[in-house]
Design an enzyme around this catalytic site. Structure first.
Site, PDB file in Angstrom:
ATOM      1  N   ASP A 105       0.307   2.140  11.512  1.00  0.00           N
ATOM      2  CA  ASP A 105      -0.292   3.248  10.768  1.00  0.00           C
ATOM      3  C   ASP A 105      -1.773   3.423  11.102  1.00  0.00           C
ATOM      4  OD1 ASP A 105       2.084   3.687   9.540  1.00  0.00           O
ATOM      5  OD2 ASP A 105       1.383   3.306   7.489  1.00  0.00           O
ATOM      6  N   HIS A 257      -1.032  -2.234  11.263  1.00  0.00           N
ATOM      7  CA  HIS A 257      -2.037  -1.183  11.381  1.00  0.00           C
ATOM      8  C   HIS A 257      -2.778  -1.335  12.704  1.00  0.00           C
ATOM      9  CE1 HIS A 257      -1.336  -1.306   7.026  1.00  0.00           C
ATOM     10  NE2 HIS A 257      -1.738  -0.042   7.007  1.00  0.00           N
TER      11      HIS A 257
END
Length: 754
Positions: A105, A257
């Protein structure tokens, strides 16, 4: 800046063309106004785009938590991580056993994402990246590599906002803008979506559920996770690996991430995690790869059987274009490329301007400091009891009053001169007036007044005619709408006791200062013009003798060819010419003249536009002064750079400082930006207060300073920008006469003129 009166007569103004532009009687071309406005509009758009990309419009950082999920089907909350709405029915899908879908993400990031891609390449595994549209726009090359390497991409909104707080139109816009950025970067669109601030299915609540339904109806698959590495907490490599590991051989969609902060722990944990899971018999695939082989369940049931996972090699080599990807159509691709081009311009323009403004800000603050220092020195030097220029000047002088249609003002002007304590002759040069100006001057019956009539030829010609008619060696030049105090002429000519002095600038005051516009100009005259003159006087590079009040040696004026018609700022032109001829130009602060400033914004614009343009013409005409040698070259070495820097360059950039202040208030830090602006205002207030003290002015007018900075100053900057555009495009400018009221009356000693 020049303080020369504006005037015009249809078809009767003549001037010699300068290299910048010809002075002709015609309207300012409208396209130049349009160009100036378009430049400003373009800059504002670029800054808005940059702010939108960097800080989220409105800086909406709300994140919903603890909301009820009573409207969300239990089968969705308890189902697999892939949510779609085929046929309008909510369906969830799970990841097959012994299969891992690596999802990332918040990217792309030019530093961290590139290293994540390197790790995936080294280990021959694919990833699914949920990208923020603003980041795609800024780093399209990373996205292009991501897709070319066989990875899959999805949408993570454009500005990373919690969509549960946003309107339906905002949701649609966030998705569409991200798709546009993706189309521009990689030529594709995607059907995968992950909402910011969501991980597992139980993040769905009554507020976000309609968002997922809306996106499902648009054909999007919403992707959640079974396992969260929580690498954003930076808990340590071992914990990241542990928390990302599924239990009992179950398949999982795991969250990492690749942007949004320091991801060094993620980079260290990721290869360890991949090797560990491969050792346990796990294979890695993308969301689309898992969807083709996973169990499928509807909102009513979760029955189904896996068909076996797609291997890493299958995904990365045999199916390089993922099923979730679609080739963008020509229009979308073109619009996406245009978006990326605009972002690239913003990425270069805004930081570049920010750097330039820092330099300008430092220069302006340095100028303030220099002005205060030299102004104090100038005041102390010129007001010492023993300070004298030389022998007291007592011989008569000639006062030249060029006049064109000055019936409202000429009587007050001549009456003020008649009260002079210094012996003078007054030469009124009527420049073809059509309103009986000459007749009014003659009818007053004042002593020592001569009226000389000429065909309308312009102010420069009128002044030159007056110089030829003058009987005395010192000539004082003024405007037909200006009034002198009784001792003005005497104070003005005393510096001629020094034989090196060729010209003297007087202290022009705004007479009609009790209006809003007049008060603003009063502050400008005292703080700007007069502090400047004190500084330039000590540095021996005074750029302008104001047209409202100036004195000259007649021989010096004649030696440089008189008042030139080459420019619209004949006062600046003659001043620079005298410097180059070796004469010294000084400032007599106690020689005061009261002038009627423009009373409307339209008249003010026309006057200042001509001043700015005329100054540029004069500087261009005398550009050769920068190579002058000896004492006569001082203006070129010192004055010319200072005038160009502080009267043209920094004022052009000054509006950008205000625009950047607004930018920072909206997109960065409102409180800090407002405090910075107030700090600059305080510095200006201190300078203005000191200037008022030196000139003996009342401080009450400084109450107008904040409003002046917000309104009047912006107008002056726009005038200068307009002048620069006209000069750069070879435009021509006409003379314009301002409407006068004659409200500035004859002064009495010790009082202000109203």
């Amino acid at each position: 800046m020049s303080q020369t009166r504006d005037r015009s007569a249809a078809g009767r103004r003549h001037a010699t063309p300068s290299r910048i532009g010809r002075v002709r009687r015609q309207a300012v071309p409208a396209p130049r106004v349009v160009i100036a406005l378009l430049l400003l509009l373009g800059l504002v758009c670029v800054m808005l785009l940059d702010g939108y990309l960097r800080a989220e419009v409105g800086n909406d950082q709300r994140v919903r938590s603890g909301a009820s999920a009573s409207n969300v089907p239990e089968s969705v909350l308890d189902g697999g991580p892939f949510l779609s709405f085929e046929g309008g029915t909510a369906r969830t899908q799970s990841v097959p056993d012994k299969t891992i879908v690596l999802t990332f993400d918040d990217g792309p990031d030019p530093e961290w994402t590139q290293q994540v891609l390197d790790i995936l390449d080294d280990n021959d595994v694919p990833g699914t990246f949920f990208l923020v549209g603003s980041m795609i726009s800024r780093y399209p090359d990373v996205v292009r590599r991501m897709v070319d390497d066989g990875n899959e991409v999805g949408i993570h909104t454009f500005t990373h906002v919690d969509l549960s707080y946003q309107s339906s139109s905002r949701v649609t816009r966030e998705i569409a803008q991200t798709q546009l950025a993706l189309a521009g970067a990689a030529g594709i669109t995607t059907t995968l979506f992950r909402a910011p601030y969501s991980s597992t299915n139980d993040a769905i609540d009554n507020y976000s559920w309609p968002v997922y339904q809306k996106l499902g109806a648009m054909g999007y698959t919403s992707v959640f996770v079974d396992t969260d590495s929580e690498d954003w907490q930076k808990p340590g490599v071992s914990k990241i690996v542990k928390w990302a590991t599924p239990k009992n051989g179950k398949g999982t969609s795991v969250l990492f991430h690749d942007a949004g902060g320091d991801r060094s722990q993620t980079l260290e944990a990721l290869p360890q995690y991949i090797k560990k899971m491969k050792a346990k018999g796990y294979t890695f695939t993308t969301v689309s790869g898992a969807q083709t082989t996973t169990n499928t369940s509807t909102a009513q049931s979760t029955a189904g059987a896996p068909n076996g996972p797609t291997t890493s090699s299958d995904t990365r080599q045999n199916n390089p274009e993922q099923a979730a990807h679609r080739a963008a159509d020509t229009v979308t691709h073109g619009e996406g490329r245009a978006l990326l081009a605009a972002v690239a311009i913003a990425e270069w323009t805004v930081p570049g301007l920010a750097t330039a403004l820092v330099v300008v800000g430092v220069a302006v603050m340095g100028r303030f400091a220099l002005m205060l220092l030299l102004a104090r020195r100038h005041y102390r030097q010129r007001n010492r009891r023993r300070f004298v220029w030389g022998p007291t000047v007592t011989e008569p002088v000639s006062v030249i009053v060029p006049a064109y249609n000055e019936k409202e003002c000429i009587a007050n002007t001549l009456k003020s001169l008649a009260a002079s304590t210094h012996p003078i002759e007054i030469i009124v040069v009527d420049d073809g007036s059509t309103d009986n100006t000459a007749e009014i001057a003659e009818s007053l019956g004042l002593p020592h007044v001569r009226v000389v009539r000429q065909e309308n030829a312009g102010k420069s010609a009128a002044l030159n005619n007056g110089v030829r008619q003058a009987r005395y060696d010192i000539v004082v030049m003024m405007d037909g709408d200006t009034v002198f105090e009784p001792d003005t002429v005497h104070r003005l000519v005393q510096p001629f006791g020094d034989p090196e002095v060729g010209a003297v600038a007087g202290n022009a005051k705004v007479g009609n200062r009790n209006t809003l516009i007049g008060a603003w100009q009063h502050i400008e005259y005292v703080m700007g013009f007069n502090l400047d003159r004190r500084m330039y006087d000590l540095m021996r590079c005074m750029p302008t003798i104001p047209g409202a009040i100036g004195a000259f040696r007649r021989e010096a004026v004649l030696a440089v060819g008189g008042m030139s018609e080459d420019t619209l700022a004949e006062d600046t032109d003659i001043t620079i010419a005298l410097h180059r001829a070796g004469w010294r130009v000084v400032y007599a602060e106690h020689a005061r003249a009261w002038t009627e400033a423009p009373s409307s914004l339209g008249q003010l614009w026309r006057q200042r536009y001509r001043w700015s343009y005329g100054t540029m013409q004069a500087l261009w005409k005398h550009r050769g002064s920068v190579t002058d040698r000896g004492p006569s070259g001082r203006f070129g070495r010192v004055g010319m750079p200072l005038v160009v820097l502080f009267q043209i360059v920094t004022p052009v950039f000054a509006p950008l400082i205000d625009v950047f202040t607004l930018y920072a208030m909206i997109f960065v830090d409102l409180k800090a930006s407002l405090l910075a602006w107030l700090a600059v205002l305080v510095v200006q207030l201190v300078c203005a207060a000191y200037a008022f003290r030196l000139d003996g002015e009342k401080y009450r007018y400084l109450l107008m300073l904040p409003l002046q900075q917000l309104a009047y100053r912006q107008l002056m900057y726009l005038v200068l920008i307009h002048s620069c555009v006209t000069a750069a495009t070879g435009g021509r400018l006409r003379w314009q006469k301002l409407k006068r009221t004659g409200e500035v009356g004859t002064p009495t000693p010790g009082t202000e003129v109203r």
